[in-house]
Design an enzyme around this catalytic site. Structure first.
Site, PDB file in Angstrom:
ATOM      1  N   GLU A   1      15.288   8.906   0.808  1.00 30.03           N
ATOM      2  CA  GLU A   1      16.114   8.640  -0.389  1.00 30.03           C
ATOM      3  C   GLU A   1      17.487   9.318  -0.256  1.00 30.03           C
ATOM      4  OE1 GLU A   1      13.978   9.207  -4.106  1.00 30.03           O
ATOM      5  OE2 GLU A   1      12.600   7.589  -3.575  1.00 30.03           O
TER       6      GLU A   1
ATOM      7  N   GLU B   1       6.942   4.490  -0.228  1.00 23.95           N
ATOM      8  CA  GLU B   1       6.568   5.055  -1.535  1.00 23.95           C
ATOM      9  C   GLU B   1       6.404   3.901  -2.510  1.00 23.95           C
ATOM     10  OE1 GLU B   1       8.820   8.362  -3.124  1.00 23.95           O
ATOM     11  OE2 GLU B   1       9.159   9.175  -1.111  1.00 23.95           O
TER      12      GLU B   1
HETATM   13  O1  AHR Z   1       6.833  10.563  -4.966  1.00 22.64           O
HETATM   14  C1  AHR Z   1       7.626  11.376  -5.765  1.00 22.64           C
HETATM   15  C2  AHR Z   1       9.104  11.295  -5.420  1.00 22.64           C
HETATM   16  O2  AHR Z   1       9.580  10.026  -5.705  1.00 22.64           O
HETATM   17  C3  AHR Z   1       9.468  11.513  -3.970  1.00 22.64           C
HETATM   18  O3  AHR Z   1       9.573  12.840  -3.632  1.00 22.64           O
HETATM   19  C4  AHR Z   1      10.797  10.845  -3.884  1.00 22.64           C
HETATM   20  O4  AHR Z   1      11.072  10.366  -2.588  1.00 22.64           O
HETATM   21  C5  AHR Z   1      10.723   9.748  -4.931  1.00 22.64           C
HETATM   22  O5  AHR Z   1      11.828   9.738  -5.741  1.00 22.64           O
END
Ligand code: AHR
Length: 491
Positions: A174, A296
């Site tokens: 990110e 994710e």
């Molecule tokens: O999964 C929780 C968080 O969500 C992670 O650390 C981040 O990459 C995303 O914003």
């Protein structure tokens, strides 16, 4: 009109990469500490510090790949703090997640050991946001170089002679946000630079994953593919199913029928994201060499009342099971481009597989979906022609499906009924083979917020499914509301 599905059991499409069933474990809340790692001296039964109950549960779902150490934590993590004798390891503040002390007791050696115990491939995410090129390069050398070198020698001093096999390496996380607040153009240049020093030592060949877009940030994908596409093997994408907005996401357990429907709608939205990001990727990579890595995904609700807001602990209901079921069907159906996904997160955080409380552990409804769907891992995706109605009121499809055939010739069909209150009927026509020994498993529950608790751990669990009629090669099935079903046919 009836719902009908034609499945061509002799038309195999892409292989469903088993890594679509991957997981993500971050130094966040009680995921690593308490959830996976309790330490060798804990009264909780453990093997080399990893708790046995969680290990056994996770082994059963056959986790193919595990992403670590973050997430946002990855771009604050300095790997050298997490090696050597544990009592000497540096303590730091986990500024992103709850401001708690991170004692670094779970580091590279412990993670590699966990992957080994799980039979999972490690997927390590390196630090671009606050780390140096040298630090990233030395981490790879430490883990994978076989011979005389400062890092390899240090690894040996720390008790590990042989290098590890490390296939998956992420260059930042990110980086448009917690990983450095960068513009796509700037990150693309940094990606090119950092990945240059992520070396392949000996026969260890690293699959390099560039930090990708959030949800519908198509410009990010465009810029990354244009500027750096040829230097990457995978490009990531993050998308969370949030029924409300980031300021008020909605409760994990106390929600309305409307919130149920919105959750399903938002879960289905990932298909549009995959199609649109893939279209951009196709422009630069028509042969689909670069994998779309959804590292994710999952539900994100308000934290459980009374828990640390920085720990992201949430309960998990039959609603989560439906989100998992439709998402995995979508990933299967796009397995020509989607090469890996990692649900967030494995234990005690967001849409978890298992929840722990002291020495107790429960399996969530999401866990059971992963258990049922594991039959798709590395199987051939089958050509499916669905003719499915939309619910008049909610506009949700009445049935959601994917199907695959494994090496032993078994056809596995996973079906979801997202309706909260309507049963659904579907006729499945299996072409290209004969149906025999049809069996079924169902995960469903009476109420939309049913869940497993530490007092009632088996409230939501799979059961045999028999509500089907098989005639020649046609199967007529009635799915109750809120159901995930697996049908298996032998050849
Ligand atoms: O999964 C929780 C968080 O969500 C992670 O650390 C981040 O990459 C995303 O914003």
């Amino acid at each position: 009109m009836n719902n009908t599905i034609v499945i061509n059991t002799d038309v195999k499409k892409a292989t469903i990469n088993k890594n679509i069933y991957g997981h993500f474990a971050e130094h966040l809340g009680r995921c690593i500490y308490e959830g996976l790692w309790v330490g060798e001296d804990s009264s909780i039964p453990n093997t080399n510090g990893i708790r046995n109950d969680v290990l056994e549960a996770l082994r059963n779902v056959q986790i193919p790949v595990l992403r670590w150490p973050g997430g946002c934590f990855a771009d604050e993590y300095h790997w050298k703090d997490g090696i050597g004798p544990r009592e000497n390891r540096k303590h730091m503040v986990n500024t992103h997640w709850g401001g708690v002390v991170e004692n670094n007791h779970f580091g590279t050696h412990e993670f590699m050991m966990l992957c080994d115990m799980l039979g999972a491939e490690p997927y390590i995410c390196g630090n671009v946001g606050s780390g140096t090129v040298q630090e990233m390069s030395e981490w790879v050398e430490y883990m994978t170089f076989d011979g005389e070198s400062p890092m390899a020698n240090w690894r040996k001093e720390n008790g590990r002679n042989e290098p590890w096999k490390l296939k998956y390496f992420g260059v930042g996380n990110e980086n448009w946000g917690c990983g450095g607040s960068m513009r796509a153009e700037y990150y693309a240049d940094l990606y090119r630079r950092y990945q240059t020093y992520v070396r392949n030592y000996g026969d260890n060949k690293i699959y390099k994953i560039a930090g990708g877009a959030s949800a519908d940030d198509y410009n990010w994908t465009e810029v990354l593919m244009r500027e750096a596409g040829r230097m990457m093997d995978g490009l990531s994408l993050h998308y969370y199913t949030v029924p409300g907005d980031w300021a008020g996401k909605g409760s994990a357990t106390d929600f309305t029928a409307d919130e149920w429907n919105t959750t399903m709608e938002k879960a289905l939205h990932i298909e549009e994201l995959i199609v649109k990001h893939s279209t951009i990727m196709d422009k630069y990579d028509p042969d689909k060499r670069v994998g779309l890595i959804i590292d994710e995904w999952g539900t994100w609700f308000d934290v459980e009342p009374g828990t640390n807001p920085g720990f992201l602990y949430q309960q998990n209901t039959i609603r989560d099971a439906l989100v998992a079921g439709v998402s995995l069907n979508i990933f299967n159906n796009h397995s020509d481009r989607v090469q890996m996904t990692n649900i967030a997160q494995t234990v005690n955080v967001l849409q978890a597989m298992v929840l722990t409380e002291g020495e107790k552990m429960i399996l969530t409804p999401t866990y059971h979906v992963f258990d049922m769907y594991k039959v798709h891992q590395d199987a051939a995706l089958l050509a499916v022609e669905p003719n499915i109605q939309k619910d008049e009121a909610t506009k949700l499809p009445e049935i959601h499906v994917s199907a695959s055939k494994n090496n032993s010739g078994k056809t596995n069909i996973t079906l979801c009924n997202m309706s909260r209150d309507q049963e659904r009927k579907v006729t499945i026509d299996l072409r290209g083979g004969s149906v025999s020994d049809m069996t079924g498993t169902i995960l469903t529950s009476a109420n939309m917020n049913d869940r497993n608790t530490f007092d009632n751990p088996d409230a939501v669990k799979p059961a045999p499914f028999n509500d089907m009629r098989v005639e020649n090669n046609s199967i007529s099935v009635t799915l109750p509301p809120m159901a995930v079903v697996l049908l298996t046919a032998a050849e």
